[in-house]
Design an enzyme around this catalytic site. Structure first.
Site, PDB file in Angstrom:
ATOM      1  N   TYR A  32       0.834  -1.195   0.000  1.00 49.88           N
ATOM      2  CA  TYR A  32       0.000   0.000   0.000  1.00 49.88           C
ATOM      3  C   TYR A  32       0.869   1.245   0.000  1.00 49.88           C
ATOM      4  O   TYR A  32       1.975   1.244   0.542  1.00 49.88           O
ATOM      5  CB  TYR A  32      -0.892   0.042   1.259  1.00 49.88           C
ATOM      6  N   GLU A  77     -15.059   3.642   4.253  1.00 49.45           N
ATOM      7  CA  GLU A  77     -15.117   3.996   2.837  1.00 49.45           C
ATOM      8  C   GLU A  77     -16.557   3.933   2.323  1.00 49.45           C
ATOM      9  O   GLU A  77     -17.403   3.251   2.927  1.00 49.45           O
ATOM     10  CB  GLU A  77     -14.267   3.015   2.028  1.00 49.45           C
TER      11      GLU A  77
END
Length: 184
Positions: A32, A77
């Protein structure tokens, strides 16, 4: 002027953390790239794992310093995925827990996009498909890049991920000394 790959940076305050750009690899191999854009938003790109290729700008997040040099960041999210990250940058370590809704586990390809341009699709998918049981992914990670990009720098997460991007960033082939994108 920005500092590129400053793994020796010492973190003490929240201001030391804000504006920092990280690349880290979870013990499961997922890579990431993550940027503490300011005290309430983060940007990131995903380079490995089941949602590799996904990227997001201006994700609202709760960002706090737990004790000097240790930070917690958490957000939900539009997909319904919950994320909680504990950064220990002085040790180049991170502990993250990602709570993927069942639909993301079953249809990860829907999320592999520039989320900001597809919020309606993320919300529609969250309602259309099953959410539970969630797939919980608790992992430790090792930081391989720490850059001082400065706060609110829209050049940090500025394009979709490509194969080899983290290596280009670590090698100094992606950003110039002012943290602007080097032309392809």
């Amino acid at each position: 002027m920005a500092e590129l790959n400053n793994l020796d940076k010492k973190f003490k305050t929240l201001d030391d953390f804000l504006g920092t750009h990280f690349i880290y690899t979870y013990d499961n191999g997922w890579e990431y790239e993550w940027y503490a854009k300011n005290d309430h938003t983060v940007d990131y790109r995903i380079h490995g794992g089941m949602v590799s290729g996904r990227w997001v700008k201006d994700q609202e997040a709760n960002i706090v310093m737990l004790v000097p040099g240790i930070y917690k960041v958490a957000w939900t999210e539009p997909t319904g995925t919950d994320v909680a990250l504990d950064f220990v940058p002085n040790e180049h370590k991170l502990n993250g827990t990602i709570f993927f809704p069942k639909w993301v586990q079953e249809h990860p390809e829907i999320t592999v996009t520039f989320q900001n341009e597809h919020i309606d699709l993320m919300e529609e998918s969250r309602e259309k498909y099953e959410t539970y049981p969630k797939m919980v992914v608790p992992e430790f990670a090792t930081m391989t890049y720490i850059g001082d990009a400065g706060q609110n720098n829209d050049e940090v997460i500025n394009e979709e991920p490509y194969n080899g991007m983290p290596d280009d960033i670590r090698a100094g082939k992606f950003y110039d000394e002012n943290y602007n994108r080097i032309s392809k």
